[in-house]
Design an enzyme around this catalytic site. Structure first.
Site, short mmCIF file in Angstrom:
data_model
loop_
_atom_site.label_atom_id
_atom_site.label_comp_id
_atom_site.label_asym_id
_atom_site.label_seq_id
_atom_site.Cartn_x
_atom_site.Cartn_y
_atom_site.Cartn_z
N GLY A 196 0.68 -1.29 0.00
CA GLY A 196 0.10 0.09 -0.04
C GLY A 196 0.81 1.13 0.01
O GLY A 196 0.42 2.29 -0.65
N ASP B 130 7.92 -8.68 14.25
CA ASP B 130 7.19 -9.06 13.19
C ASP B 130 7.90 -10.05 12.32
O ASP B 130 7.97 -10.27 11.08
CB ASP B 130 6.79 -7.80 12.24
CG ASP B 130 5.61 -8.11 11.10
OD1 ASP B 130 4.98 -9.27 11.76
OD2 ASP B 130 5.46 -7.75 10.33
#
Length: 674
Positions: free
Chosen positions: A81, A195
């Site tokens: 994005g 992450d």
């Protein structure tokens, strides 16, 4: 324009990536950074993803005014994005890198800018052989540019999708590299990654792992500090993050446990059909190790320690490296590139004993499509009556007879030294049932696209996903089945032959190693100089096919680049089944990859059901890879719809003949040729 230092100085304040879930879509699109499910939140739609950055806004020549270096933008590597990643070439040295390009116009909120600063600040100071090397960052009026080490073999996510599960020696090889990098982050840099997942662990050209994407990373400023930010990816997020009681280094250890489990079992430990149930299982530490999974006691014990709900009793990175799982048994020093698609064998070294080669299930012949004598396609021009039909990058071909093929192989072999009391590793190669299920899955995916009322686009840019591009495809082929068999040349320089007697032989890229697969699917391993006498004729034929394709079909190259020495035997896919029509040749590898070479426009269509991807390869347009799921979301061009409709027809041929009689020679009706 403000200088780069001024720009980033204005952004620097609080560097916690608060509310980061707004920056990435919730599952199933990416599955990253959600809020815990609640009765209120479960009724709300996920936040909208930002508009994608158009390629036209990114210059083809990228100057770095600070250093004076200039980069030439190459192929797209991936997109999200907020950013696109391109391959770039530094014009003076011709060195090739990856360049992450972030559109400033999409960083609308202050915390988004702070997250960008944090990622750069943390990553640029890291230097470790198992962490993606940060090279530079600079900007212009429109974009921020970050140049990084290029990892050409994608990530562990693509490897796991192709392979499903891997052997214990491979998992030890990968785990050691991941944990060494995490130990460096924790002990030397006081950084939590937060992450760690398969998609953020990249693979270099020499099959070494590199941890990347530090967008959620944070620094521990004092002993005992507990972070409160809610962040992570559902299948890897630690229970203490969901509990919002504060977290530290132990969240990375939990993620390592999820990674190891996924690599060994073929699926994440806590994955369910809903986010709510996944979080519930994570909080309770509910997972199972299937009884039919062949892993060692040491592997099970390590998983139990890593996936403890109480973070204080999880091992440190150093303790993982000293665990019995890592200290006992064989760990290869290198792995061949072929592990990206197929399991290697570890029984070649002398101290590992003799190879055990046997199939795990009764072999079932794959569907075979035969053009019968009397069909016009069977006849060759008089001048070609004793010449092989061929196919190459120019797509030329002539009609011919399609031979039956043998079953693909699924093997057992010892994965550890003889003194260890551990079960043999089950290589998760696909058998005929798996391959047929892949064809059914691929058919269902394409049916939705072809039969659905999807919007038509001028191009297919929105559906493009270069991260899913195939690692292997068929470059050249030659049909000599009126005498010997079907030969083919893979993109990695592997040469294979499917003989008319339903046996197969493969010459590896080193031009020395030979794999032979008999009618029952049993594998044996030889060299071009050392092989049983009964294989002499087939070795000669293999040389003939190789020489013929080299002289007549393969363009001149700089020669083969021999692979580095390895502790294992590299294995590559063989030809599972194939057939020809008046318009194309259809080939399916034992890895599940299906390829259609169109004789009319010389275009190759490569379909991978495991990745949900389709690739077009043409002489003029180059290679482009698309995600089938993105097509369903945003539509596709009329040209691609037509190609997929044709592919669907050929998939139906394979499935249909399988239902009739997988061992029969079946005639493809001329009516099905389009």
């Amino acid at each position: 324009m403000a200088t780069q230092q001024d720009q980033f100085a204005q952004m620097k304040k609080t560097v916690e990536a608060r509310n980061y879930q707004q920056q990435r879509q919730l599952p199933p699109s990416s599955g990253a950074h959600p809020l815990p499910p609640s009765s209120a939140r479960s009724q709300q739609p996920p936040p909208a993803a930002p508009a994608e950055q158009p390629t036209v806004d990114i210059p083809s020549i990228i100057p770095d005014s600070k250093t004076g270096l200039t980069y030439l933008r190459g192929k797209l590597l991936g997109k999200g994005g907020f950013a696109r990643c391109f391959e770039v070439t530094e014009t003076k040295t011709k060195s090739v890198f990856a360049c992450k390009i972030v559109n400033k116009g999409l960083l609308l909120k202050q915390h988004q800018k702070e997250k960008m600063v944090q990622e750069i600040k943390i990553h640029r100071d890291l230097r470790h052989k198992y962490i993606v090397n940060f090279l530079s960052h600079f900007e212009d009026d429109a974009n921020v540019f970050i140049t990084l080490e290029l990892c050409t073999k994608k990530s562990l996510m693509e490897l796991q999708k192709r392979r499903r599960c891997i052997t214990e020696p491979e998992s030890k090889y990968f785990l050691r590299q991941i944990v060494q990098a995490v130990e460096y982050l924790h002990d030397e840099k006081h950084i939590i990654h937060r992450d760690l997942k398969l998609g953020n662990i990249f693979i270099s050209e020499d099959i070494c792992l590199k941890i990347g994407d530090f967008g959620l990373a944070t620094t521990i400023l004092f002993d005992g500090e507990r972070k409160k930010t809610l962040c992570g990816t559902p299948n890897y997020i630690a229970p203490e993050i969901l509990g919002k009681k504060g977290h530290s280094y132990q969240v990375d250890i939990w993620s390592i446990g999820c990674i190891l489990y996924t690599l060994l079992m073929g699926r994440p430990p806590f994955e369910t059909s809903t986010l709510r149930d996944t979080y519930r299982r994570i909080k309770r530490g509910e997972y199972t190790i299937p009884r039919d999974v062949h892993i060692s006691t040491n592997a099970k014990n390590l998983l139990i320690k890593l996936l403890q709900v109480n973070p204080m009793i999880r091992p440190t990175a150093g303790e993982i490296l000293r665990s019995e799982f890592m200290m006992q048994g064989f760990i290869p020093s290198t792995l061949p590139a072929s592990v990206l698609v197929m399991a290697p064998r570890f029984d070649r070294p002398p101290n590992f004993g003799q190879s055990i080669i046997r199939t795990t299930a009764a072999p079932v012949a794959p569907p075979t499509v035969v053009i019968a004598p009397g069909n016009p396609l069977f006849k060759k021009p008089l001048g070609l009556a004793n010449q092989p039909a061929t196919g190459s990058s120019d797509g030329t071909a002539s009609g011919g007879f399609i031979p039956p093929t043998a079953a693909s192989v699924r093997s057992l072999a010892p994965s550890t030294a003889p003194h260890q009391q551990e079960p043999p590793a089950l290589y998760c190669d696909m058998d005929t049932k798996d391959l047929m299920q892949n064809m059914i899955s691929l058919r269902d995916q394409i049916r939705k696209i072809v039969s659905g009322k999807l919007p038509r686009t001028k191009d297919d840019d929105n559906a493009e996903d270069p991260s899913l591009c195939p690692l292997l495809w068929i470059c050249k082929w030659v049909d000599y089945t009126d005498k010997y068999g079907f030969g083919y040349h893979l993109s990695d320089d592997t040469v294979g032959v499917s003989y008319n007697d339903q046996t197969k032989m493969i010459l590896l890229p080193d031009a020395k190693s030979v794999h032979y697969i008999d009618k029952e699917g049993n594998e044996s391993y030889h060299t071009m100089k050392h092989f049983p006498d009964e294989l002499l004729k087939k070795i000669k034929l293999l040389k003939f096919f190789e020489q013929y394709m080299h002289d007549n079909l393969i363009k001149a190259t700089d020669g083969r680049i021999p692979p580095p020495p390895s502790d294992c035997i590299a294995r590559v896919p063989n030809m599972w089944t194939w057939f020809r029509s008046s318009r194309s040749v259809v080939m399916v590898l034992s890895s599940g990859t299906m390829q259609i070479n169109n004789f009319r426009d010389h275009t190759k269509l490569i379909l991978c059901p495991l990745l949900g991807a389709v690739t077009t390869l043409g002489s003029n347009k180059g290679m482009r890879t698309y995600s089938l799921s993105r097509m369903l979301e945003g539509g596709l061009s009329a040209e691609l719809v037509e190609r997929l409709a044709y592919a669907l027809d050929k998939i139906e041929v394979i499935i249909g003949h399988s239902k009739e009689n997988v061992s029969a020679n079946v005639v493809e009706s001329p009516a099905k040729k389009v």
